[in-house]
Design a protein around this motif. Sequence first.
Motif, short mmCIF file in Angstrom:
data_model
loop_
_atom_site.label_atom_id
_atom_site.label_comp_id
_atom_site.label_asym_id
_atom_site.label_seq_id
_atom_site.Cartn_x
_atom_site.Cartn_y
_atom_site.Cartn_z
N GLN A 170 -3.93 8.13 5.68
CA GLN A 170 -5.39 8.20 5.64
C GLN A 170 -5.97 7.00 4.89
O GLN A 170 -6.95 6.39 5.34
CB GLN A 170 -5.83 9.50 4.95
CG GLN A 170 -7.34 9.66 4.87
CD GLN A 170 -7.76 10.97 4.21
OE1 GLN A 170 -6.95 11.88 4.04
NE2 GLN A 170 -9.03 11.07 3.84
N HIS A 171 -5.34 6.66 3.79
CA HIS A 171 -5.80 5.51 3.00
C HIS A 171 -5.67 4.20 3.79
O HIS A 171 -6.58 3.36 3.79
CB HIS A 171 -5.01 5.42 1.70
CG HIS A 171 -5.42 4.28 0.81
ND1 HIS A 171 -6.70 4.13 0.33
CD2 HIS A 171 -4.71 3.23 0.34
CE1 HIS A 171 -6.76 3.03 -0.41
NE2 HIS A 171 -5.57 2.47 -0.41
N TYR A 211 0.31 8.97 -5.70
CA TYR A 211 0.26 10.36 -5.23
C TYR A 211 1.24 11.23 -6.00
O TYR A 211 0.91 12.34 -6.43
CB TYR A 211 0.58 10.41 -3.73
CG TYR A 211 0.49 11.80 -3.15
CD1 TYR A 211 -0.69 12.25 -2.54
CD2 TYR A 211 1.57 12.69 -3.19
CE1 TYR A 211 -0.78 13.53 -2.00
CE2 TYR A 211 1.48 13.97 -2.65
CZ TYR A 211 0.31 14.38 -2.06
OH TYR A 211 0.22 15.65 -1.54
N GLU A 258 -8.41 4.01 6.41
CA GLU A 258 -9.68 3.61 5.82
C GLU A 258 -9.71 2.10 5.54
O GLU A 258 -10.75 1.44 5.73
CB GLU A 258 -9.93 4.40 4.53
CG GLU A 258 -10.16 5.89 4.78
CD GLU A 258 -10.11 6.71 3.50
OE1 GLU A 258 -9.76 6.14 2.44
OE2 GLU A 258 -10.41 7.92 3.58
N TYR A 259 -8.58 1.56 5.11
CA TYR A 259 -8.50 0.12 4.87
C TYR A 259 -8.70 -0.66 6.17
O TYR A 259 -9.41 -1.67 6.20
CB TYR A 259 -7.14 -0.21 4.25
CG TYR A 259 -6.90 -1.69 4.01
CD1 TYR A 259 -7.32 -2.28 2.83
CD2 TYR A 259 -6.27 -2.49 4.97
CE1 TYR A 259 -7.11 -3.64 2.59
CE2 TYR A 259 -6.07 -3.84 4.75
CZ TYR A 259 -6.49 -4.41 3.55
OH TYR A 259 -6.30 -5.75 3.34
N MET A 265 0.83 -1.21 0.00
CA MET A 265 0.00 0.00 0.00
C MET A 265 0.86 1.26 0.00
O MET A 265 0.52 2.26 -0.65
CB MET A 265 -0.93 -0.01 1.21
CG MET A 265 -2.05 -1.03 1.13
SD MET A 265 -3.13 -1.00 2.59
CE MET A 265 -3.99 0.54 2.31
N SER A 286 -1.44 11.43 3.16
CA SER A 286 -2.42 10.82 2.26
C SER A 286 -2.40 9.30 2.38
O SER A 286 -3.46 8.65 2.41
CB SER A 286 -2.13 11.26 0.82
OG SER A 286 -2.96 10.57 -0.10
N ILE A 287 -1.20 8.72 2.45
CA ILE A 287 -1.08 7.27 2.57
C ILE A 287 -1.63 6.79 3.90
O ILE A 287 -2.33 5.77 3.98
CB ILE A 287 0.40 6.84 2.41
CG1 ILE A 287 0.93 7.26 1.06
CG2 ILE A 287 0.54 5.34 2.60
CD1 ILE A 287 0.09 6.85 -0.12
N GLY A 305 0.56 3.48 -3.14
CA GLY A 305 -0.07 4.75 -2.83
C GLY A 305 0.83 5.94 -3.08
O GLY A 305 0.38 6.97 -3.62
#
Length: 246
Positions: A84-85, A60, A88-89, A52, A81-82, A56
């Motif tokens: 946050q991703h 980006y 969420e995962y 990821m 940003s990573i 990611g």
Amino acid sequence: MKLYLPVHCHEIGQRSNNEDAIYPEEVSEKNRLFMVCDGVGGQAKGEVASSMVCTGLSKYLSENPMGNIEDETYLPSALQSIEQHMGEYLETHPEAMGMASTLTLLLISDTDNKALIGWVGDSRIYHIRDGEVLFQTKDHSVVQSMVDMGEITEEEAQTHPKRNIITRAINGTNPTRIDQKVIGDIKANDFFFLCSDGIMENLSKKEIGAWFKESKTVDEIKSNILANAQGVTKDNYSMYLIKISG
């Protein structure tokens, strides 16, 4: 700057699965972004975390091109940003809670003789010229902190029982910091060497210097690294080796 064709390895070592990730998986002389990540977590999906981070960050950087390689806010924004991703995962995959990844990143400028490096954890980046290590990232680890405080020597750190405990990682639950540095005045025949800690299990700074002489090719150095690691290294071991051609 132009590059010789970079080389890499991405090996399982003596583990049951490979939690390292590299970017790119297929390379050409046109690539300017390189990453090596080491997943943490074992059954907690370390391989997912490292993948990821690589996937990611490459996305980006592609979608948000860097205007100035000396912009100190760019990599922290990319990391946020990573994270946050990943967060969420984890909300939809609670079985992966505890996964994390180290990061080494090299971004070579297209416009001048500079490169941006960023790192989190104990994977490393070296800048080498004529067999001399001009710059080496400092590990975010327990033993590095002990070295910094004078409690142990660098030689003792290599075999210390806590040598694999890191103090920073990208995990999606607790925001972390990325260290970064701009390398300037890059010259022809300079090397950049990115590696996970598995490479360093049986490799000393002295050996690195001996292998990275100006006359050496990236393929010759890769052969030495693989010969040093195969059948010996317990961890996964991955690396990227980039040589500047001019």
